[in-house]
Design a protein around this motif. Structure first.
Motif, short mmCIF file in Angstrom:
data_model
loop_
_atom_site.label_atom_id
_atom_site.label_comp_id
_atom_site.label_asym_id
_atom_site.label_seq_id
_atom_site.Cartn_x
_atom_site.Cartn_y
_atom_site.Cartn_z
N LEU A 17 -4.35 42.02 -44.62
CA LEU A 17 -3.50 42.16 -43.43
C LEU A 17 -2.05 42.40 -43.81
N PHE A 18 -1.57 41.66 -44.81
CA PHE A 18 -0.19 41.83 -45.22
C PHE A 18 0.05 43.22 -45.80
N CYS A 19 -0.88 43.70 -46.62
CA CYS A 19 -0.72 45.04 -47.20
C CYS A 19 -0.77 46.13 -46.12
N LEU A 20 -1.64 45.98 -45.13
CA LEU A 20 -1.67 46.94 -44.02
C LEU A 20 -0.37 46.92 -43.24
N GLY A 21 0.17 45.74 -43.00
CA GLY A 21 1.44 45.63 -42.30
C GLY A 21 2.59 46.21 -43.11
N VAL A 48 5.63 51.01 -33.81
CA VAL A 48 4.62 50.78 -34.85
C VAL A 48 5.21 49.94 -35.97
N VAL A 49 6.46 50.15 -36.31
CA VAL A 49 7.11 49.34 -37.34
C VAL A 49 7.19 47.88 -36.88
N LEU A 50 7.54 47.66 -35.63
CA LEU A 50 7.60 46.30 -35.09
C LEU A 50 6.22 45.64 -35.10
N LEU A 51 5.18 46.38 -34.73
CA LEU A 51 3.82 45.84 -34.77
C LEU A 51 3.38 45.54 -36.21
N SER A 52 3.81 46.36 -37.15
CA SER A 52 3.47 46.13 -38.55
C SER A 52 4.13 44.85 -39.08
N ILE A 53 5.34 44.61 -38.66
CA ILE A 53 6.02 43.37 -39.04
C ILE A 53 5.30 42.16 -38.45
N LEU A 60 2.13 42.03 -37.85
CA LEU A 60 0.90 41.91 -38.62
C LEU A 60 1.15 41.16 -39.93
N MET A 61 2.27 41.44 -40.57
CA MET A 61 2.61 40.71 -41.80
C MET A 61 2.86 39.23 -41.50
N LEU A 62 3.51 38.96 -40.38
CA LEU A 62 3.76 37.57 -40.00
C LEU A 62 2.45 36.83 -39.72
N ASN A 63 1.50 37.51 -39.10
CA ASN A 63 0.20 36.88 -38.84
C ASN A 63 -0.57 36.64 -40.13
N ALA A 64 -0.38 37.47 -41.15
CA ALA A 64 -1.00 37.22 -42.45
C ALA A 64 -0.44 35.94 -43.07
N THR A 85 2.64 27.01 -38.36
CA THR A 85 2.08 28.21 -37.76
C THR A 85 2.42 28.28 -36.27
N LEU A 86 2.30 27.19 -35.56
CA LEU A 86 2.66 27.19 -34.14
C LEU A 86 4.14 27.49 -33.94
N PHE A 87 4.98 26.94 -34.79
CA PHE A 87 6.41 27.24 -34.72
C PHE A 87 6.66 28.72 -35.02
N SER A 88 5.96 29.24 -36.02
CA SER A 88 6.10 30.65 -36.39
C SER A 88 5.63 31.57 -35.27
N ILE A 89 4.59 31.22 -34.58
CA ILE A 89 4.10 32.03 -33.45
C ILE A 89 5.13 32.03 -32.33
N ALA A 90 5.75 30.90 -32.08
CA ALA A 90 6.78 30.84 -31.04
C ALA A 90 7.99 31.70 -31.42
N VAL A 91 8.39 31.65 -32.68
CA VAL A 91 9.50 32.48 -33.14
C VAL A 91 9.12 33.96 -33.08
#
Length: 100
Positions: A12-16, A28-33, A35-39, A62-68
């Motif tokens: 996932l990180f490499c795809l992002g 698409v760049v924003l969505l890729s970033i 995707l890296m955050l979700n990895a 992870t919950l804090f990161s999702i909120a950010v």
């Protein structure tokens, strides 16, 4: 079992990273970033579950990161809408000057 989570997170990180470095569309760049955050979030949850001492610390991060990430996505989309209204394009190559 931990290795499968880490492999999936690395993919996932490499795809992002590929999307963020090669694509020209700002959305698409924003969505890729994202995707890296979700990895990274997947890594946090996996290490929290399969760590030496299992705890909820990784899941709380992870919950804090999702909120950010939600706030970052909202601000990013607002900036992209403002740039599109001002310049008429979402191509990142056209955003090379701060003022026009």
């Amino acid at each position: 079992m931990l290795s499968s989570y880490l492999t999936m997170a690395a993919i996932l990180f490499c795809l992002g990273l590929y999307g963020a470095l090669t694509k020209r569309n700002a959305v698409v760049v924003l969505l890729s970033i994202e995707l890296m955050l979700n990895a990274v979030n997947l890594n946090l949850v996996a290490f929290s579950k399969y760590g030496v001492v299992p705890s909820l610390t990784g899941q709380m991060f992870t919950l804090f990161s999702i909120a950010v990430a939600a706030a970052e996505a909202a601000v990013g989309i607002a900036v992209l809408i403002a740039l599109y209204r001002a310049r008429g394009t979402v191509n990142v190559d056209d955003y090379d000057e701060m003022r026009r």
